[in-house]
Design a protein around this motif. Structure first.
Motif, short mmCIF file in Angstrom:
data_model
loop_
_atom_site.label_atom_id
_atom_site.label_comp_id
_atom_site.label_asym_id
_atom_site.label_seq_id
_atom_site.Cartn_x
_atom_site.Cartn_y
_atom_site.Cartn_z
N ALA A 96 12.25 22.22 0.41
CA ALA A 96 11.46 22.16 -0.83
C ALA A 96 11.59 20.79 -1.49
CB ALA A 96 11.91 23.27 -1.78
N LEU A 97 12.83 20.25 -1.47
CA LEU A 97 13.04 18.91 -2.04
C LEU A 97 12.23 17.87 -1.27
CD1 LEU A 97 16.91 18.64 -2.68
CD2 LEU A 97 15.12 18.78 -4.38
N LEU A 98 12.24 18.00 0.07
CA LEU A 98 11.53 17.03 0.90
C LEU A 98 10.00 17.16 0.75
CD1 LEU A 98 13.82 17.15 4.06
CD2 LEU A 98 13.45 15.16 2.58
N VAL A 99 9.56 18.40 0.59
CA VAL A 99 8.11 18.60 0.39
C VAL A 99 7.68 17.96 -0.93
CG1 VAL A 99 6.35 20.37 -0.10
CG2 VAL A 99 7.91 20.67 1.83
N LEU A 100 8.53 18.15 -1.95
CA LEU A 100 8.23 17.52 -3.24
C LEU A 100 8.17 16.00 -3.09
CD1 LEU A 100 8.18 18.44 -6.42
CD2 LEU A 100 10.33 17.22 -6.45
N MET A 101 9.14 15.49 -2.31
CA MET A 101 9.14 14.04 -2.07
C MET A 101 7.89 13.60 -1.32
SD MET A 101 12.82 12.67 -0.96
CE MET A 101 12.26 11.06 -0.46
N ALA A 102 7.51 14.41 -0.33
CA ALA A 102 6.33 14.07 0.48
C ALA A 102 5.09 14.03 -0.42
CB ALA A 102 6.16 15.08 1.60
N ILE A 103 5.02 15.00 -1.33
CA ILE A 103 3.84 15.08 -2.20
C ILE A 103 3.80 13.88 -3.15
CG2 ILE A 103 2.79 16.39 -4.10
CD1 ILE A 103 3.79 18.94 -2.64
N PHE A 104 4.93 13.62 -3.78
CA PHE A 104 4.91 12.57 -4.82
C PHE A 104 5.13 11.17 -4.26
CE2 PHE A 104 5.26 16.37 -7.27
CZ PHE A 104 4.45 16.11 -8.37
N ALA A 105 6.02 11.05 -3.28
CA ALA A 105 6.31 9.70 -2.75
C ALA A 105 5.24 9.25 -1.76
CB ALA A 105 7.68 9.68 -2.08
N LEU A 106 4.77 10.17 -0.92
CA LEU A 106 3.78 9.76 0.08
C LEU A 106 2.35 9.92 -0.45
CD1 LEU A 106 3.15 8.77 2.93
CD2 LEU A 106 3.24 11.12 3.73
N LEU A 107 2.00 11.17 -0.75
CA LEU A 107 0.62 11.40 -1.20
C LEU A 107 0.36 10.70 -2.53
CD1 LEU A 107 0.10 15.17 -0.23
CD2 LEU A 107 -0.41 13.10 1.09
N GLY A 108 1.35 10.74 -3.44
CA GLY A 108 1.21 10.08 -4.75
C GLY A 108 1.01 8.59 -4.57
N ASN A 142 0.85 -1.20 0.00
CA ASN A 142 0.00 0.00 0.00
C ASN A 142 0.89 1.25 0.00
OD1 ASN A 142 0.59 0.95 2.75
ND2 ASN A 142 -0.43 -0.96 3.38
N GLY A 143 0.25 2.40 -0.10
CA GLY A 143 0.98 3.65 -0.27
C GLY A 143 2.01 3.91 0.81
N TYR A 144 1.71 3.55 2.05
CA TYR A 144 2.63 3.84 3.15
C TYR A 144 3.93 3.05 2.99
CZ TYR A 144 -1.32 6.04 5.52
OH TYR A 144 -2.35 6.86 5.85
N LEU A 145 3.78 1.77 2.61
CA LEU A 145 4.99 0.94 2.46
C LEU A 145 5.82 1.42 1.26
CD1 LEU A 145 6.52 -1.55 3.55
CD2 LEU A 145 5.49 -2.80 1.67
N ILE A 146 5.11 1.75 0.18
CA ILE A 146 5.84 2.19 -1.03
C ILE A 146 6.65 3.44 -0.71
CG2 ILE A 146 5.61 2.90 -3.46
CD1 ILE A 146 4.51 0.06 -2.79
N CYS A 147 6.04 4.34 0.06
CA CYS A 147 6.75 5.57 0.42
C CYS A 147 7.99 5.23 1.25
CB CYS A 147 5.83 6.50 1.20
SG CYS A 147 6.64 8.05 1.62
N PHE A 148 7.86 4.23 2.13
CA PHE A 148 9.00 3.80 2.96
C PHE A 148 10.13 3.30 2.06
CE2 PHE A 148 11.30 1.05 5.93
CZ PHE A 148 11.36 1.87 7.06
N VAL A 149 9.76 2.52 1.05
CA VAL A 149 10.75 1.99 0.11
C VAL A 149 11.43 3.13 -0.64
CG1 VAL A 149 11.02 0.64 -2.03
CG2 VAL A 149 9.58 -0.22 -0.17
N ILE A 150 10.60 4.10 -1.08
CA ILE A 150 11.15 5.23 -1.84
C ILE A 150 12.11 6.05 -0.95
CG2 ILE A 150 10.58 7.43 -2.97
CD1 ILE A 150 7.95 6.08 -3.91
N LEU A 151 11.68 6.29 0.29
CA LEU A 151 12.55 7.06 1.19
C LEU A 151 13.87 6.35 1.41
CD1 LEU A 151 10.45 8.63 4.09
CD2 LEU A 151 11.22 9.63 1.96
N ASN A 152 13.79 5.03 1.59
CA ASN A 152 15.00 4.23 1.78
C ASN A 152 15.97 4.39 0.62
OD1 ASN A 152 15.86 2.69 3.91
ND2 ASN A 152 14.18 1.23 3.70
#
Lengths: 297, 311
Positions: free
Chosen positions: A132-144, A68-78
């Motif tokens: 700004a980079l992290l906000v972009l990541m939050a928008i696309f990696a987490l919310l996306g 699900n989205g939460y795990l995918i975001c974890f993978v992306i952050l990693n």
């Protein structure tokens, strides 16, 4: 005056086409990971779960919830938080050396702005860029990812097993993790600033910063007992990954995870303290050198 | 007369090299002060010290009666400068660059006001062009605009006409004279184009290897009635011999490998020329050189360079 100078710095950063290379790179990586998992996620996570399958049985329903989205975001952050220091160094390493190289440093320093003020403004501007980079990541990696893969309880894979975090208990952890990542990346910024003050073109500071990040990361990840107590605790790279700690939760006697809990908050706070100390030391040295320096470019 | 700049025993060492050596000078309010010297003489190092970009090894600098290093911000609010070539943010427009440096000088100017400033240096029609599309001359003009945008009382210009075309040089010369004579600004200008300084400066200093060689009012430093004439003949050695035989040896300033330099009063030029023709050695050329330039070369080590070249 501070705000006026900060506005100028931000304008200089965000009017520069090269700034957007970093934003583009993040978008591409996030998008590629999401596409790959969307179309072949099951085999990827089967691979991840292989290590645990000897002791656990996973049914298809669990696997469906698992991706699900939460795990995918974890993978992306990693994946991304290892690459992001390069993107931060691109801007921070350029901050002073780039101005020296362009010849604008001497003109700027003939203006009624103290050198310390100039450094602080530059550093805050590069911190805002990191945010700004992290906000972009939050928008696309987490919310996306939440939008593409939906939400459910979050499964965290650990060497000793898996943890399940209730979906209502996930978002604040991400907020904390992104906040922590901002400090971790600012440490890289401070190192890049120090090199930037010493150089007269941007390439040197960027390469020097990345070399340090690379060497420290390798040392942090090497399993050599001699280094565990002697060097590793003092390397900033040992502490930059502590954001994961926000996803390690406590469990009650029945093995159920406790909402809102963090397994080892003192360890996270200690790591945070070390990073902040790094920032002050490196930025302090950079400012001291800059104040003493003759501007000859 | 109020002293705007007071430099005392200024010295700067870069490791083994003494770039500026015990230099002292004063600039009076409203003056255009020429700062002359060859490349490497220490002009730019001195100007950078006047702007606190470089810290002196010894000596003191007072600007507006205040110690520069103790009152840096207060002083720099009233100072505009160009140091060597004007490097600006190439990826930003002309107007954006001006806006940035106005803001850094503590001035928030509206776009029409900034456009007025650009019009002064002839760049209003290029306000929205990216600096990377501008010629060297335009960048130089923009550099001057950034130096003047906050209406400073003291203007330090290090080689301000570099890269400008002849019309641009004339325009900048007029601008500097206007700044000094009409607006009572104090201008310190360094240049290797000596005729430039001669035309606009009230006083000047000549430095060589970091040391003061000469200082004074331009009118006092050389006699405007005198000039140096470069004479080329088919046989320079014989010409010198004949001049000596005629008893005019006092007009010979220097014998060079390809010419003879004669020091003459301007009013004597026609009669001397007639006499030289009568010596019956074919004359290839006879023209008046720039007097200040010769004066400068006679004072600085350029003379030795020339002599070495001649040999």
């Amino acid at each position: 005056m501070f705000w006026q100078l900060l506005t100028i710095e931000l304008k200089k950063i965000f009017k520069r086409p090269r700034t957007y290379i970093a934003f583009g790179a993040i978008l591409v990586i996030v998008f590629l990971i999401q596409i790959a998992i969307k179309y072949d996620g099951k085999s990827y996570f089967d691979l991840l779960l292989n290590n645990l399958s000897g002791s656990f049985e996973f049914d298809d329903d669990f696997k469906h919830k698992f991706i699900n989205g939460y795990l995918i975001c974890f993978v992306i952050l990693n994946t991304l938080l290892i690459q992001m220091p390069l993107l931060v160094a691109l801007v921070a390493g350029d901050a002073i050396a780039g101005e020296a190289n362009m010849g604008t440093l001497r003109l700027s320093l003939t203006k009624p702005v103290s050198r310390t003020e100039y450094m602080i403004v530059k550093f805050v501007a590069s911190f805002i860029y990191t945010i700004a980079l992290l906000v972009l990541m939050a928008i696309f990696a987490l919310l996306g990812s939440m939008f593409i893969f939906g939400t459910n309880d979050m499964v965290v894979l650990r060497s000793e097993g898996i943890e399940l975090i209730k979906q209502s208990d996930v978002l604040w952890r991400y907020l904390a993790a992104f906040g922590y990542a901002a400090i971790a990346l600012t440490t890289v910024s401070a190192i890049a600033f120090l090199f930037s003050v010493l150089a007269e073109n941007s390439i040197g500071p960027i390469i020097a910063t990345m070399s340090i990040v690379l060497v420290f990361t390798i040392l942090s990840q090497m399993n050599i007992p001699f280094y565990d107590d002697t060097i590793k605790p003092y390397l900033f790279t040992t502490h930059t990954v502590a954001w994961k700690g926000f996803f390690y939760v406590k469990a009650d006697a029945s093995g159920t995870t406790i909402n809102g809990s963090i397994e080892n908050l003192p360890a996270i706070m200690r790591s945070l303290g070390i990073l902040v100390m790094y920032i002050f030391v490196f930025f302090g040295i950079a400012t001291w050198i800059f104040n003493k320096k003759d501007i000859l470019t | 007369m109020e002293k705007i700049i007071r430099v005392k025993n200024l010295t700067k060492d870069f490791k083994e090299l003494r770039a500026v050596d015990n230099l002292s000078f004063e600039v009076t309010k409203g003056q255009v002060y020429g700062f002359l010297g060859q490349n490497g003489a220490g002009k730019s190092t001195t100007i950078r010290m006047l702007l606190s970009l470089i810290k002196p090894t010894a000596g003191s600098i007072e600007i507006f009666g205040l110690n520069l290093f103790q009152n840096r911000k207060e002083i720099l609010r009233q100072v505009g400068a160009i140091i060597e070539k004007p490097d600006l943010y190439k990826y930003l427009s002309v107007l954006e660059n001006l806006k940035i440096f106005a803001a850094m000088s503590g001035k928030r100017l509206s776009t029409p006001k900034l456009l007025e400033q650009l019009a002064v240096v002839g760049l209003a029609d290029r306000a929205h062009s990216k600096v990377k599309t501008c010629s060297q001359g335009m960048k130089q003009r923009l550099g001057i605009a950034t130096a003047l945008v906050h209406n400073p009382q003291l203007i330090l210009l290090d080689e301000p006409t570099n890269g400008l075309d002849p019309q641009g040089i004339v325009d900048i010369r007029k601008l500097i004279i206007r700044l000094s004579k009409e607006l009572q600004k104090t201008v310190l200008i360094s240049s290797h184009q000596l005729n430039e300084v001669e035309l606009i400066a009230d006083a000047m200093i000549i430095i060589d290897k970091g040391k003061k060689v000469m200082e004074g009012k331009v009118s006092e430093l050389f006699d405007p009635a005198e000039t140096v004439v470069e004479l080329k003949t088919t046989d320079d050695a014989l010409m010198i011999e004949k001049i000596k035989q005629a008893g005019w040896q006092n007009i010979i300033q220097e014998k060079r490998s390809d010419c003879i330099l004669l020091k003459l009063h301007k009013k004597d030029i026609p009669s001397i020329l007639q006499k030289l023709v009568k010596l019956d050695i074919p004359i290839l050329s006879f023209y008046s050189r720039h007097s200040l330039e010769d004066y400068f070369f006679s004072l600085t080590s350029a003379k030795h360079v020339l002599a070495a070249t001649d040999n």
